[in-house]
Write a protein that holds these residues in place. Structure first.
Motif, PDB file in Angstrom:
ATOM      1  N   VAL A 215       0.844  -1.191   0.000  1.00  0.00           N
ATOM      2  CA  VAL A 215       0.000   0.000   0.000  1.00  0.00           C
ATOM      3  C   VAL A 215       0.877   1.237   0.000  1.00  0.00           C
ATOM      4  O   VAL A 215       1.817   1.344   0.790  1.00  0.00           O
ATOM      5  CB  VAL A 215      -0.926   0.022   1.242  1.00  0.00           C
ATOM      6  CG1 VAL A 215      -1.781   1.287   1.268  1.00  0.00           C
ATOM      7  CG2 VAL A 215      -1.799  -1.224   1.283  1.00  0.00           C
ATOM      8  N   GLU A 216       0.540   2.182  -0.900  1.00  0.00           N
ATOM      9  CA  GLU A 216       1.214   3.483  -0.895  1.00  0.00           C
ATOM     10  C   GLU A 216       0.174   4.571  -0.676  1.00  0.00           C
ATOM     11  O   GLU A 216      -0.982   4.434  -1.081  1.00  0.00           O
ATOM     12  CB  GLU A 216       2.016   3.708  -2.171  1.00  0.00           C
ATOM     13  CG  GLU A 216       1.227   3.725  -3.445  1.00  0.00           C
ATOM     14  CD  GLU A 216       2.102   3.882  -4.685  1.00  0.00           C
ATOM     15  OE1 GLU A 216       3.258   3.438  -4.691  1.00  0.00           O
ATOM     16  OE2 GLU A 216       1.603   4.450  -5.657  1.00  0.00           O
ATOM     17  N   TRP A 217       0.581   5.636  -0.010  1.00  0.00           N
ATOM     18  CA  TRP A 217      -0.322   6.718   0.355  1.00  0.00           C
ATOM     19  C   TRP A 217       0.232   8.071  -0.036  1.00  0.00           C
ATOM     20  O   TRP A 217       1.458   8.284  -0.025  1.00  0.00           O
ATOM     21  CB  TRP A 217      -0.532   6.751   1.861  1.00  0.00           C
ATOM     22  CG  TRP A 217      -1.564   5.815   2.411  1.00  0.00           C
ATOM     23  CD1 TRP A 217      -2.420   5.027   1.724  1.00  0.00           C
ATOM     24  CD2 TRP A 217      -1.838   5.593   3.791  1.00  0.00           C
ATOM     25  NE1 TRP A 217      -3.218   4.333   2.587  1.00  0.00           N
ATOM     26  CE2 TRP A 217      -2.886   4.646   3.859  1.00  0.00           C
ATOM     27  CE3 TRP A 217      -1.305   6.083   4.972  1.00  0.00           C
ATOM     28  CZ2 TRP A 217      -3.414   4.202   5.077  1.00  0.00           C
ATOM     29  CZ3 TRP A 217      -1.828   5.644   6.171  1.00  0.00           C
ATOM     30  CH2 TRP A 217      -2.879   4.714   6.218  1.00  0.00           C
ATOM     31  N   THR A 218      -0.679   8.994  -0.286  1.00  0.00           N
ATOM     32  CA  THR A 218      -0.379  10.411  -0.330  1.00  0.00           C
ATOM     33  C   THR A 218      -1.183  11.025   0.799  1.00  0.00           C
ATOM     34  O   THR A 218      -2.386  10.766   0.927  1.00  0.00           O
ATOM     35  CB  THR A 218      -0.799  11.048  -1.674  1.00  0.00           C
ATOM     36  OG1 THR A 218      -0.107  10.369  -2.737  1.00  0.00           O
ATOM     37  CG2 THR A 218      -0.454  12.530  -1.717  1.00  0.00           C
ATOM     38  N   VAL A 219      -0.500  11.818   1.627  1.00  0.00           N
ATOM     39  CA  VAL A 219      -1.111  12.344   2.851  1.00  0.00           C
ATOM     40  C   VAL A 219      -0.979  13.866   2.865  1.00  0.00           C
ATOM     41  O   VAL A 219       0.115  14.390   2.597  1.00  0.00           O
ATOM     42  CB  VAL A 219      -0.406  11.758   4.108  1.00  0.00           C
ATOM     43  CG1 VAL A 219      -1.023  12.290   5.392  1.00  0.00           C
ATOM     44  CG2 VAL A 219      -0.408  10.237   4.061  1.00  0.00           C
ATOM     45  N   HIS A 220      -2.059  14.560   3.181  1.00  0.00           N
ATOM     46  CA  HIS A 220      -2.029  16.006   3.351  1.00  0.00           C
ATOM     47  C   HIS A 220      -1.869  16.313   4.838  1.00  0.00           C
ATOM     48  O   HIS A 220      -2.738  15.955   5.646  1.00  0.00           O
ATOM     49  CB  HIS A 220      -3.302  16.666   2.817  1.00  0.00           C
ATOM     50  CG  HIS A 220      -3.326  18.129   3.046  1.00  0.00           C
ATOM     51  ND1 HIS A 220      -2.554  19.012   2.323  1.00  0.00           N
ATOM     52  CD2 HIS A 220      -4.003  18.877   3.938  1.00  0.00           C
ATOM     53  CE1 HIS A 220      -2.765  20.243   2.775  1.00  0.00           C
ATOM     54  NE2 HIS A 220      -3.637  20.176   3.756  1.00  0.00           N
ATOM     55  N   LEU A 221      -0.768  16.942   5.201  1.00  0.00           N
ATOM     56  CA  LEU A 221      -0.530  17.308   6.599  1.00  0.00           C
ATOM     57  C   LEU A 221      -1.262  18.606   6.915  1.00  0.00           C
ATOM     58  O   LEU A 221      -1.323  19.505   6.086  1.00  0.00           O
ATOM     59  CB  LEU A 221       0.963  17.453   6.861  1.00  0.00           C
ATOM     60  CG  LEU A 221       1.793  16.187   6.599  1.00  0.00           C
ATOM     61  CD1 LEU A 221       3.264  16.483   6.762  1.00  0.00           C
ATOM     62  CD2 LEU A 221       1.349  15.054   7.526  1.00  0.00           C
ATOM     63  N   LYS A 222      -1.794  18.703   8.118  1.00  0.00           N
ATOM     64  CA  LYS A 222      -2.531  19.922   8.531  1.00  0.00           C
ATOM     65  C   LYS A 222      -1.561  20.978   9.000  1.00  0.00           C
ATOM     66  O   LYS A 222      -0.509  20.763   9.445  1.00  0.00           O
ATOM     67  CB  LYS A 222      -3.504  19.585   9.662  1.00  0.00           C
ATOM     68  CG  LYS A 222      -4.602  18.655   9.184  1.00  0.00           C
ATOM     69  CD  LYS A 222      -5.512  18.318  10.318  1.00  0.00           C
ATOM     70  CE  LYS A 222      -6.581  17.345   9.857  1.00  0.00           C
ATOM     71  NZ  LYS A 222      -7.437  16.890  10.899  1.00  0.00           N
TER      72      LYS A 222
END
Length: 141
Positions: free
Chosen positions: A134-141
């Motif tokens: 699994v690969e992810w793209t994450v938006h940090l707050k």
């Protein structure tokens, strides 16, 4: 009209230059990454790009627990949670098994905030014993 185009171009150029003032951060998750030639997590400003995390287990549900447990630990390194995952790509050698493990996977996402996702069945992963990656793209707050 041309003056407007030059002004807009200048704004775009200065915005791009400003965005690149923040260097990429590379975070290795293990020594094997250097051997293979990749980085486990790359931070680009407020965005995390998480390389494929390989997952093993006696069955697909165990592999899903393994995988999302590892991914949760990565999020915690950046004070993030699963609600910030915007894109997920899952590679599996057993789509039927992954479909059966959907309830297990869903437990890792806070309040049903699921990411955009693509699931792809393949014949083999780099780690031949892994059931999914699994690969992810994450938006940090």
């Amino acid at each position: 009209m041309r003056a407007c185009a030059f002004v807009m171009f200048g704004l775009l150029c200065s915005s791009y230059a400003h965005a690149r003032e923040v260097p990429l951060e590379r975070h290795q998750q293990g020594s094997w990454e250097t051997d293979i030639g990749y980085t486990g997590v790359v931070r680009d400003g407020d965005t995390l790009h998480v390389s494929g995390v390989p997952c093993r287990g006696a069955d697909m549900q165990a592999a899903v627990r393994d995988c999302y447990g590892k991914l949760t630990k990565i999020l915690q390194q950046f004070d993030a949670d699963s609600s910030q995952v915007v894109k997920e790509t899952v590679f599996t050698t057993d789509m039927d098994g992954l479909i059966k493990a959907i309830p297990e996977r869903k437990t890792f996402f806070v309040d049903g905030k699921y990411p955009a996702a693509s699931w792809v069945q393949i014949s083999r992963l780099f780690d031949a014993e892994a059931k999914l990656e699994v690969e992810w793209t994450v938006h940090l707050k």
